[in-house]
Design an enzyme around this catalytic site. Sequence first.
Site, PDB file in Angstrom:
ATOM      1  N   TRP A 163      50.592  20.062-108.390  1.00 29.64           N
ATOM      2  CA  TRP A 163      51.423  18.948-108.820  1.00 29.64           C
ATOM      3  C   TRP A 163      52.233  19.249-110.163  1.00 29.64           C
ATOM      4  O   TRP A 163      53.424  18.378-109.829  1.00 29.64           O
ATOM      5  CB  TRP A 163      50.018  17.858-109.216  1.00 29.64           C
ATOM      6  N   ASP A 164      52.269  20.323-110.645  1.00 28.87           N
ATOM      7  CA  ASP A 164      53.357  20.626-111.605  1.00 28.87           C
ATOM      8  C   ASP A 164      54.563  20.783-110.922  1.00 28.87           C
ATOM      9  O   ASP A 164      55.501  20.415-111.348  1.00 28.87           O
ATOM     10  CB  ASP A 164      52.809  21.883-112.540  1.00 28.87           C
ATOM     11  N   PHE A 165      54.448  21.669-109.852  1.00 25.79           N
ATOM     12  CA  PHE A 165      55.890  22.186-109.054  1.00 25.79           C
ATOM     13  C   PHE A 165      56.370  21.061-108.446  1.00 25.79           C
ATOM     14  O   PHE A 165      57.491  20.697-108.431  1.00 25.79           O
ATOM     15  CB  PHE A 165      55.380  23.313-108.199  1.00 25.79           C
TER      16      PHE A 165
END
Length: 414
Positions: A163-165
């Site tokens: 989800w960060d990327f």
Amino acid sequence: MYNLLNDLSIIEVSSFVASPTAGLYCAQMGAEVIRVDHTGGGLDYDRYMLTKEGRSLSWENLNRAKKSVALDLRSGEGRELCVELAAKTGQCITNLPEKSFLSHAAMQAKRDDMVSVRIMGWHDGRQAMDFTVNAAAGYPLMTGPEEWDAKTAPPVSQPLPAWDFITGAYSAFALMSALHHRAATGEGSQMRVPLGDVAIGTLANSGTMAEMLYRGSDRERLGNAIWGAFGRDFQSKCGARFMVAALTPKQWSGLVAAFDVAEEIAALEKELGVDFNAGDRPRFENRHRLFDLFQKAAESFDYETLSTRMADHGCTFEKYRSHHEASTDPVLVTDNPLFGPSPANPSGFEYPATRSFANMPEREAGNPAPAPFLGQHSEEVLADKLGLSSGAIAKLIDAGTVAVSDKDADYSHR
């Protein structure tokens, strides 16, 4: 690195993964991305894993091709310089809270057409990180062996902060959208991208949310099987484990031929009254019988022979590799034009570094640029963006408001 955005400057005030990723992708397309950190480094400057010299390999790779300015962001003067830099530049990526000194209103007060992209936790202001929003979205309770009991099975978190990327990539897209709008209308924009919304929104976009509501319950765990299609891991006679996928007629027929199971497949079709060539549904619904059949066939081949057969028949497959094996694989890394040399890393450690994920055959990509030393560009940026004289900058350095390159700093005690 391509110079498609070489007329664009961006101020980035961020830490950890999602926000630096947004700036990284812009930098890889040629934008001048100026990362502003607190003197001594931001919250992620010493993020594990560290080299013996105390340099973070995570920070080094998420901040390639950027410039670095170090300001005392706990002081009023340092904060004012940061806001001024953002406003003069005109576009800012940050994951600082909206109620911090770097609010959109503070930047907009100095520039009406300011464009800011703010990466948040949840839309209501609550904090979040990748592994917590992944838990909230339900994926860890969908992951694991099929035989686990649904009521007592533990969650399985994935090690990749996906989800960060995804949020970083979406934030870069949001920034480009806001800049396109400003070019057309002259209007600035405040863009907020909550990490949690990216996770739950992706659950909806994939059709998974609709599926759960339609069925009125959760999907069963599938182990390493692919949902809704034919695909799973198998083990060869020599013990090698590999993953196969067959979502198209060509992929399916190729697997049948490569595993030499045409007769067995025909007999199973007759027994079950199905046609496995008809598409995903009959193959998925009868996957356990098919898995047993293909696993038995796999045990009659060593992997080298079977992989050659699969390649010859156009199958989609890959052998399972460890991270270290993947990092030293000739096809994935050594001979892959995605990677280039980066001998000037702050850590002093030489290893392959990525160019832009998108490649342009008609353009020379150039070699990856290294990450900066913290504060390496403080004097340059303050002079260029704010027009400060060398004397004024020297006073700020003497006062501790501005820091310069930490190239010679000793971080081995970290």
